[in-house]
Design an enzyme around this catalytic site. Structure first.
Site, PDB file in Angstrom:
ATOM      1  CG  ASP A 248      -2.083   1.049   1.076  1.00  0.00           C
ATOM      2  OD1 ASP A 248      -2.086   1.813   0.129  1.00  0.00           O
ATOM      3  OD2 ASP A 248      -3.145   0.560   1.966  1.00  0.00           O
ATOM      4  CD1 TRP A 249       0.421   5.342  -3.534  1.00  0.00           C
ATOM      5  CD2 TRP A 249      -0.077   3.309  -3.499  1.00  0.00           C
ATOM      6  NE1 TRP A 249       0.154   5.214  -4.924  1.00  0.00           N
ATOM      7  CE2 TRP A 249      -0.044   3.584  -4.870  1.00  0.00           C
ATOM      8  CE3 TRP A 249      -0.239   1.988  -3.403  1.00  0.00           C
ATOM      9  CZ2 TRP A 249      -0.064   2.711  -6.062  1.00  0.00           C
ATOM     10  CZ3 TRP A 249      -0.513   1.187  -4.527  1.00  0.00           C
ATOM     11  CH2 TRP A 249      -0.395   1.546  -5.636  1.00  0.00           C
TER      12      TRP A 249
END
Ligand SMILES: *[C@@H]1O[C@H](CO)[C@@H](O)[C@H](O)[C@H]1NC(C)=O
Ligand SMILES: *[C@@H]1O[C@H](CO)[C@@H](O)[C@H](O)[C@H]1NC(C)=O
Ligand SMILES: *[C@@H]1O[C@H](CO)[C@@H](O)[C@H](O)[C@H]1NC(C)=O
Ligand SMILES: *[C@@H]1O[C@H](CO)[C@@H](O)[C@H](O)[C@H]1NC(C)=O
Ligand SMILES: *[C@@H]1O[C@H](CO)[C@@H](O)[C@H](O)[C@H]1NC(C)=O
Ligand SMILES: *[C@@H]1O[C@H](CO)[C@@H](O)[C@H](O)[C@H]1NC(C)=O
Ligand SMILES: *[C@@H]1O[C@H](CO)[C@@H](O)[C@H](O)[C@H]1NC(C)=O
Ligand SMILES: *[C@@H]1O[C@H](CO)[C@@H](O)[C@H](O)[C@H]1NC(C)=O
Ligand SMILES: *[C@@H]1O[C@H](CO)[C@@H](O)[C@H](O)[C@H]1NC(C)=O
Ligand SMILES: *[C@@H]1O[C@H](CO)[C@@H](O)[C@H](O)[C@H]1NC(C)=O
Ligand SMILES: *[C@@H]1O[C@H](CO)[C@@H](O)[C@H](O)[C@H]1NC(C)=O
Length: 868
Positions: A285-286
């Site tokens: 995920d970012w």
């Protein structure tokens, strides 16, 4: 609240008064190494593997690293982009939100939420929604859609992103995942099952975000879970995603047993790649990546968006990964496996190396602008404004209507040329700022048709309920007066108390992703009541109007106990988050053009406490990672209420129709299936593809003519004076043996787990789990005078003391003509009847007697039979 949490914590911490405020005996995650490499014979992946092998064998180390590492936040047009492989003609891969349409796109469709389509209980509709989203993304040049969502599953009803997923029931979510993934990938785009795993709340998922809200923490939340609950509840829908051939999985922000989601070797190596036999790639995920080599050996395959923190200009991978391979910390087979997994997913969905260009830009609506937004460099055309909607509006309207749940109806619906409609509530009308007026839908104004955060798309238009109702009123000569201001109580009262009024009261409850705070809701809902004084509005209107119809747009259940049983509330409709065709879909149901059949995909409990599990709102571990213990085990949503014998207001699976159905004649037919066999044997040794030089000079930044884009992440070294200088890692020099767990770089053949997919099986776990053991049939008759769809549901009681009273294990959506009887058929697999045996580390059918039930909801189960 903070101090009371602290008191509870100190009381819970036995020992001296001087005990630290930190929890002791924190849950730990067991190490599982090495990271499983791809299996060339995995069913369905053979050809993709061969194509990937041919491609990856030609790649240099720098090219492989490029494929695994994003170029940095806002470095290119999409929310995530990998480096490219120009020598072999492969452009940068474009990864784009969202699970309900193309985030930041123009001329795109805004589909219903996952949770809304779950209410349709319609596999075909779920598939077609996925396929339509796939087509739109394909036409914009997207390679990977960041969705669908099975994490959050919906442990706590207030969880901010529950609406992005499907349902707190893992069986329903598993089918939603599989159908959506097949639809997306059949359209030629890679799907991404996210957020893996236990990403069940927004609070404390990211440290900077939490600190921004004033929480004094230095570590993310840890979701602590036992192995049985993991398998029977949260991992279940991911198994379906893997079996459906999902090409990618996104690991989550928060920790699992105090180990970060993107470097948790138990969840990534052990469960996902080992047990489920996942052959695609894992992306972070970012900003969820927190280490370089450690995440690589724990099973991460792609770093997104590539920089350590947004726009830092540095990366845990990129040049660091190049170095880590050169110095032997990350074994060659691991970087090869990363590249193989990415390219295999690419070929699996039918993509060719020569990809059409990306024709939109996430960061600007201008036609011309900087292609490298963060660096403000590369001025050129960035948006081609391609209309990719096709006729998806029709599908979205169909989904909306078929997903609208009729929760109560004492006869006021369907409407038939009503004389006088009073339409009440802000939720009936438009947002004065326009449908996309708040960025990422980070406000709650006007009718609610999606939640907020990255899981959104721009509306091409939004048909409000009022528009659709007005158009019908004009045809019917209905008097229709709308008051869209919830606070205009005297005006509202004066209208609704008039003789003959039918009042349609529109209310809502919103939530979203943690980076946006709307009205004090930091992603997660702060309460389960309606927004904008909705409950009081309903009570006020219904005290004056004996025909009050309530329409709820919401992200999950709300507490309706105060008014739902008022005799003046003649109907309650849950319309979920229907997307762009909201008003049209609703109008079709209210006027009986579509006979409702949808079922609530979650429980409507009388109180918040009835759900058992809840969001953790205050840190409970000093400034260390808050600890969220999943002590409720598998008992969430209806499993919680059923096990405690708590009566809900509307049970899971409940929904009315304008006709009536009867159930009869359950039959159970045992199927012949072989006995269960644990998987045995071992993998091959880790393969490598290609070779590389170990001369630092070969990895230097190409030449002075090669443009260096500011903050961009490259696989090259800025300097070759020394590896330490090139790495810029202050702790450079630690060997794998010194800082990686034992076995982390082992390349020898590895034993297969008992529950794992066999060497030539479809991924998804031991293939025998999917053998059909029983076929259950029942007859369903439409006893009313209207044609309609019915959703017969099959539940199983697994019979053990630790089991939920019943669990959903089958359903269908069937159109039945008046007087007609149809046969509902459900097939029970071995997995459907098994429990996870922690000691055996395998699925097992217990000795306890098993019963199957069939009926129209989780609490209306007129038919039952025992399984022999
Ligand atoms: C978390 O810890 C529990 C208790 O020790 C264990 O049963 C479970 O397997 C662990 N799960 C993970 C993913 O580490
Ligand atoms: C890595 O990707 C960048 C960005 O797409 C590209 O400029 C560069 O040429 C690539 N390097 C290699 C070795 O392919
Ligand atoms: C390499 O990773 C370390 C953290 O492990 C980071 O501090 C450093 O900036 C990275 N180097 C580069 C060139 O991005
Ligand atoms: C190898 O490179 C990685 C990434 O820069 C670094 O973290 C590690 O300390 C290095 N190990 C050795 C033995 O040089
Ligand atoms: C619940 O939260 C909503 C949204 O922030 C707010 O409008 C409402 O007043 C709250 N309800 C209660 C009872 O506090
Ligand atoms: C409900 O009615 C009371 C009494 O008229 C009024 O004070 C209040 O503002 C009303 N609330 C809403 C939401 O209409
Ligand atoms: C129902 O509405 C009527 C007006 O039509 C009102 O007189 C009555 O008090 C209401 N009943 C309730 C329970 O609110
Ligand atoms: C509401 O009250 C009116 C007037 O008493 C009556 O004619 C009508 O049937 C009532 N409607 C409902 C739905 O009870
Ligand atoms: C944060 O918590 C730590 C440990 O409890 C404490 O030492 C520190 O003073 C706190 N910082 C703030 C800003 O409250
Ligand atoms: C890699 O292998 C090829 C083919 O055997 C050879 O031509 C090339 O020189 C090798 N490259 C390196 C860096 O060892
Ligand atoms: C590499 O060098 C360029 C050009 O001097 C500089 O802008 C960039 O910040 C450097 N990158 C790293 C990771 O140090």
């Amino acid at each position: 609240m903070r101090s009371s949490t602290l008191v509870a914590l100190l009381t819970a911490t036995s020992g001296s008064a001087a005990a630290s405020v930190y929890k002791r005996d924190l849950a730990v995650s067991e190490p599982v190494y090495p990271s499983p490499w791809m299996n060339p014979k995995a069913k369905g992946w053979e050809q993709a593997y061969a194509q990937a092998r041919d491609f990856v064998s030609q790649m240099t180390l720098l090219e492989k690293v490029n494929l695994t590492t994003g170029v940095g936040w806002q470095g290119e047009q999409c929310v995530g982009q990998t480096g490219s492989v120009p020598r072999l003609g492969l452009r940068s891969l474009c990864l784009q939100d969202s699970p309900l349409g193309i985030r930041f796109g123009d001329y795109v469709s805004a589909f219903s939420s996952g949770q809304t389509v779950a209410a349709s209980f319609d596999r075909d509709l779920m598939y077609r929604r996925g396929q339509a989203m796939g087509e739109e993304n394909k036409a914009k040049g997207v390679n990977v859609i960041l969705g669908p969502v099975a994490g959050p599953l919906g442990r706590a009803p207030a969880g901010g992103r529950n609406w992005e997923g499907f349902s707190p029931d893992p069986y329903l979510t598993g089918i939603g995942m599989a159908e959506t993934i097949k639809g997306i990938q059949d359209a030629g785009v890679i799907a991404c099952a996210k957020h893996y795993i236990l990403n069940e709340q927004e609070h404390f998922r990211q440290v900077p975000e939490a600190q921004g809200y004033g929480y004094n923490i230095t570590e993310t939340l840890s979701s602590n879970i036992d192995d049985k609950t993991m398998h029977e509840l949260y991992l279940w829908p991911f198994a379906d995603a893997v079996q459906a051939g999902v090409g990618s999985v996104m690991c989550s922000y928060q920790q699992i047993n105090n180990s970060h989601g993107c470097q948790n070797s138990k969840t990534l190596n052990g469960l996902l790649k080992g047990e489920l036999g996942f052959q695609g790639f894992v992306m972070s995920d970012w900003q969820a990546q927190h280490a370089g080599a450690a995440s690589a050996v724990a099973g991460l395959d792609m770093s997104m968006p590539g920089d350590t923190l947004f726009n830092s200009g540095y990366s845990f991978w990129g040049a660091n990964l190049t170095l880590a391979v050169l110095n032997g910390t990350v074994p060659e087979y691991r970087i090869d496996d990363m590249a193989m997994r990415i390219m295999a997913a690419f070929f699996l969905v039918g993509m060719e190396v020569d990809q059409p260009p990306i024709n939109f830009d996430s960061w600007s609506t201008d036609t011309y602008g900087p292609i490298h937004y963060a660096a403000n460099e590369g001025y050129q055309q960035i948006n081609w404004h391609v209309d990719v909607q096709g006729d998806h509006g029709d599908l979205i309207q169909e989904i909306g209507a078929k997903s609208t749940v009729l929760l109560k109806n004492t006869g006021s619906l369907p409407l038939n040329k009503p004389r006088f409609l009073a339409v009440i509530g802000e939720d009936a009308g438009p947002n004065p700022l326009g449908p996309n007026g708040c960025s990422d839908r980070g406000c709650n104004m006007g009718t609610l048709a999606m939640g907020w955060g990255s899981g959104t798309a721009n509306y091409p238009y939004l048909v409000t309920p009022l528009e659709a109702l007005n158009a019908q009123a004009i045809k019917d000569h209905t008097r229709l007066e709308a008051i869209l201001d919830n606070t205009a109580s005297s005006t509202i009262e004066a209208l609704v108390k008039q003789e003959g009024a039918t009042s349609l009261v529109f209310v809502n409850a919103d939530s979203g992703e943690g980076y946006i705070n709307v009205d004090g809701n930091e992603g997660d809902r702060q309460n389960l009541t309606l927004w904008g004084n909705g409950d009081e509005l309903i009570k006020n209107v219904s005290s004056l109007c004996n025909n009050t119809i309530v329409i709820i747009h919401s992200v999950g259940p709300t507490l309706v106990g105060d008014w739902y049983d008022s005799e003046n509330v003649t109907a309650i409709v849950w319309a979920g988050l229907p997307g762009q065709e909201s008003g049209n879909s609703l109008k079709q149901v209210l006027y009986g053009e579509v006979n409702p059949a949808a079922r609530t995909p979650f429980t409507w409990a009388a109180t918040r406490e009835d759900y058992g599990a809840d969001v953790l709102y205050e840190p409970n571990n000093g400034d260390k990672g808050p600890q969220q213990d999943y002590t409720e085990g598998i008992f969430i949503d209806y499993r919680a209420l059923d096990s405690k014998n708590i009566t809900p207001i509307f049970e899971f699976g409940f929904g009315l129709s304008y006709t009536t159905f009867e159930y009869a004649n359950i039959q159970v037919e045992k199927q012949s299936a072989q006995d269960y066999q644990p998987t045995t044997g071992e993998t091959a040794e880790a393969p490598t593809f290609g070779n590389f030089s170990t001369d630092l000079e070969d990895y230097a930044f190409p030449s002075s003519s090669f443009p260096y884009i500011w903050q961009y992440i490259y696989p090259y070294f800025n300097t070759t004076s020394s590896a330490k200088d090139a790495s810029m890692d202050s702790e450079y020099g630690q060997t794998a043996e010194e800082f990686l767990p034992p076995g982390a770089i082992d390349s020898s053949a590895q034993p297969l787990a008992a529950a794992a997919s066999g060497p030539e099986d479809l991924p998804g776990g031991n293939a025998l789990l999917y053998d059909i053991l029983y076929k259950v049939t029942a007859e369903v008759t439409n006893t009313g005078s209207l044609a309609g769809d019915e959703i017969p549901q099959l539940y199983v009681s697994l019979g053990g003391p630790d089991d939920a009273p019943v669990v959903l294990r089958g359903f269908d959506r069937i159109t039945i003509e008046p007087g007609q009887t149809v046969t509902f058929t459900a097939e029970l697999t071995r997995r459907d009847l098994s429990n996870w045996d922690v000691a055996a580390q395998d699925w097992l059918i217990s000795e306890y007697p098993k019963t199957v039930y069939v009926g129209p909801s989780s609490r209306k189960l007129p038919l039952s039979a025992t399984l022999s």
